[in-house]
Design an enzyme around this catalytic site. Structure first.
Site, PDB file in Angstrom:
ATOM      1  N   SER B 186     -13.721 -43.914   9.974  1.00 13.68           N
ATOM      2  CA  SER B 186     -12.752 -44.862   9.426  1.00 13.68           C
ATOM      3  C   SER B 186     -13.165 -45.513   8.125  1.00 13.68           C
ATOM      4  O   SER B 186     -12.318 -45.964   7.368  1.00 13.68           O
ATOM      5  CB  SER B 186     -12.470 -45.948  10.462  1.00 13.68           C
ATOM      6  OG  SER B 186     -13.663 -46.642  10.780  1.00 13.68           O
ATOM      7  N   HIS B 214      -8.273 -41.613  13.554  1.00 15.59           N
ATOM      8  CA  HIS B 214      -7.835 -41.469  12.154  1.00 15.59           C
ATOM      9  C   HIS B 214      -7.475 -40.028  11.800  1.00 15.59           C
ATOM     10  O   HIS B 214      -7.179 -39.738  10.647  1.00 15.59           O
ATOM     11  CB  HIS B 214      -8.930 -41.986  11.211  1.00 15.59           C
ATOM     12  CG  HIS B 214      -9.116 -43.464  11.300  1.00 15.59           C
ATOM     13  ND1 HIS B 214      -8.412 -44.365  10.528  1.00 15.59           N
ATOM     14  CD2 HIS B 214      -9.916 -44.213  12.108  1.00 15.59           C
ATOM     15  CE1 HIS B 214      -8.771 -45.595  10.839  1.00 15.59           C
ATOM     16  NE2 HIS B 214      -9.684 -45.539  11.803  1.00 15.59           N
ATOM     17  N   LYS B 245      -1.943 -45.968  14.408  1.00 13.16           N
ATOM     18  CA  LYS B 245      -2.118 -45.462  13.041  1.00 13.16           C
ATOM     19  C   LYS B 245      -0.974 -44.495  12.722  1.00 13.16           C
ATOM     20  O   LYS B 245       0.094 -44.941  12.354  1.00 13.16           O
ATOM     21  CB  LYS B 245      -3.505 -44.858  12.903  1.00 13.16           C
ATOM     22  CG  LYS B 245      -4.549 -45.969  13.107  1.00 13.16           C
ATOM     23  CD  LYS B 245      -5.958 -45.545  13.044  1.00 13.16           C
ATOM     24  CE  LYS B 245      -6.878 -46.752  13.030  1.00 13.16           C
ATOM     25  NZ  LYS B 245      -6.758 -47.656  14.196  1.00 13.16           N
TER      26      LYS B 245
END
Lengths: 83, 406
Positions: B186, B214, B245
């Site tokens: 990240s 991610h 996300k």
């Protein structure tokens, strides 16, 4: 299994460059407070000690390590486990 | 006499020092959210370049409609855990759809991504077990390890040979060790060398746990993440991910082919004692997952933006993460530079994440951008221009270019 004295001597060698001028390393030297180590430098120190002794230091033992003596005792235990 | 508040005093001093510099970045208020990529901050229209909103789905009309309809049909919350209050049909449907997406036997949904790591690591392992984690793993992984009571060993970031060395030291315990890595990290946006890590894991018969927070919706031909891209999905034991996300909501999950996954529900305190995701979250996430599967052009757009920003900032001489990725982090040596630059970017209408040690991998500071499929080329240009102005300011003041690579 390495003797405590040998481990201590090897640790002193690794720690020496981290000692602020005017201070000397002793068994009761406090790793964080006397050597002004922040968390990043503690992690780098751990890697150096792991490589030097060919051990892996579990993060779980860190709360029990305050002084050089504590550290040497833990390293001795870990080197013993690998034998 | 000491009090429980004493340990907070150094934080108060740090916060005060930041406020005196006029940079209260931990408390930035988005006064109005305009779109996935814009908000009003300090009364100014600001481009959001630090949201992790990779596919830009937070304002997708279908996701919003699904959430609104779910609120009308099922209410605003579940008001308790699934163990106590029962499971809503949507929870089961989402778990089935996630398992189907990954081609896995089963899935568990958690209330946040953080809770997913806490719940899985503490549910899977306990005292006497050993977990090997990449040193750059997220705080939720460290915290999950701590909650588990297992022995925790770090290995050097993205270094299969260091992992190999540490597994070797474990001797017969290696076959029961759990290795934890992330798909895309990240902070710097670098990928794990998953093929190499998987080969090492196979040599010892250990288990592999990959956090694709991610990388879900970001890489892989079908958007399943790094395990798909690296062609090792069959050899990964547990994949964890988040809804907060690329899926534009909040929540987390784990998928696995191990039949024991379902038993983790009964062993995982963060699963048992947390309220389950609300109906609107489940509904928008299910719709977002469908969009992720059916609109690969969003990934193309995301990567075009990521490459554009990475290339432009490289050309400007900024020191970045090791590879292009939707996470583009400018690496700076000093906290002071980072603070000043962050503030200047915000004044120019660009919001990025300011990341300071100890949250950074190497003790430096980061101005962390995350790109979105929803950023327009013009917005990417504006972000680039704002960064260019930092270089110009440094040049005109003839200051040392601390943190810049050239």
């Amino acid at each position: 299994m390495q003797s405590y004295e040998d481990i201590l001597a090897q640790l002193y060698e690794i720690l020496e460059p981290l000692v602020p001028s005017g201070r000397t390393l002793q068994e009761d030297t406090d790793l964080v407070n006397d050597l002004d180590l922040d968390s990043m430098r503690v992690m780098k120190l751990l890697l150096a000690v792991e490589d030097s002794f060919d051990i892996s230091i579990p993060l779980n033992i860190l709360p029990h390590v305050r002084t050089v003596k504590d550290f040497a005792s833990q390293v001795q235990q870990l080197t013993g486990e690998g034998q | 006499m000491t009090t429980i508040f004493d340990k907070l005093q150094p934080l108060a001093a740090t916060r005060q020092a930041l406020l005196e510099r006029g940079a209260d970045f931990f408390n930035t208020v988005m006064e109005r959210i305009i779109s996935p990529t814009e908000a009003v901050v300090d009364g100014r229209r600001t481009i959001l370049a630090g949201t992790n909103n990779y596919l830009g789905l937070t304002f997708d009309p279908d996701c919003m409609d699904a959430a609104c309809q779910a609120v009308r049909e099922s209410g605003t919350g579940t008001t308790g855990s699934r163990m106590a209050n029962g499971t809503f049909a949507g929870h089961v449907a989402l778990e089935r759809e996630l398992a189907d997406f990954y081609g896995c036997r089963s899935a568990i949904v958690f209330s946040t991504g953080y809770v997913a790591n806490l719940g899985m690591l503490s549910g899977l392992t306990g005292p006497g077990d050993v977990i090997l984690i990449d040193s750059d793993c997220h705080a939720s992984i460290y915290d999950g390890c701590r909650l588990s009571g297992a022995e925790v060993i770090r290995f050097r970031h993205n270094d299969p040979s260091d992992l190999n060395k540490r597994l070797h030291r474990l001797d017969e315990r290696a076959a029961n060790a759990l290795i934890v890595v992330e798909g895309i990290y990240s902070m710097l946006g670098d990928r794990a060398p998953l093929a190499g890590l998987t080969a090492v894991k196979d040599d010892y018969g250990a288990y592999l746990f990959v956090d694709e927070a991610h990388s879900l919706g970001v890489i892989g031909d079908h958007g399943r993440g790094l395990a798909e891209e690296a062609g090792v999905e069959e050899r990964v034991d547990f994949i964890v991910g988040t809804f907060s996300k690329s899926l534009g909501a909040i929540g987390g999950f784990c998928v696995s082919n191990h039949p024991e996954l379902d038993l983790v529900r009964y062993a995982s305190r963060p699963y048992i004692f947390t309220a389950s995701p609300s109906p609107s979250i489940i509904a928008s996430t299910r719709t977002a997952l469908k969009i992720l599967r059916t609109r690969p052009e969003l990934r193309t757009r995301l990567w075009n933006n990521a490459h554009r920003l990475y290339q432009r900032l490289t050309e400007m001489g900024f020191l970045l993460g090791p590879e292009p990725s939707p996470i583009v982090s400018v690496r700076l040596q000093g906290k002071e530079d980072a603070l000043a630059h962050w503030k200047k970017l915000l004044e120019r209408g660009v919001y990025v994440n300011l990341v300071l040690p100890p949250a950074t991998p190497d003790g430096g500071a980061l101005l962390r951008c995350s790109m979105s499929a929803a950023h327009t080329p013009e917005q990417v240009d504006t972000i680039c221009e704002a960064f260019a102005s930092l270089r110009e300011a440094a040049g005109s003041a003839q200051q040392p270019e601390a943190g810049l690579s050239s």
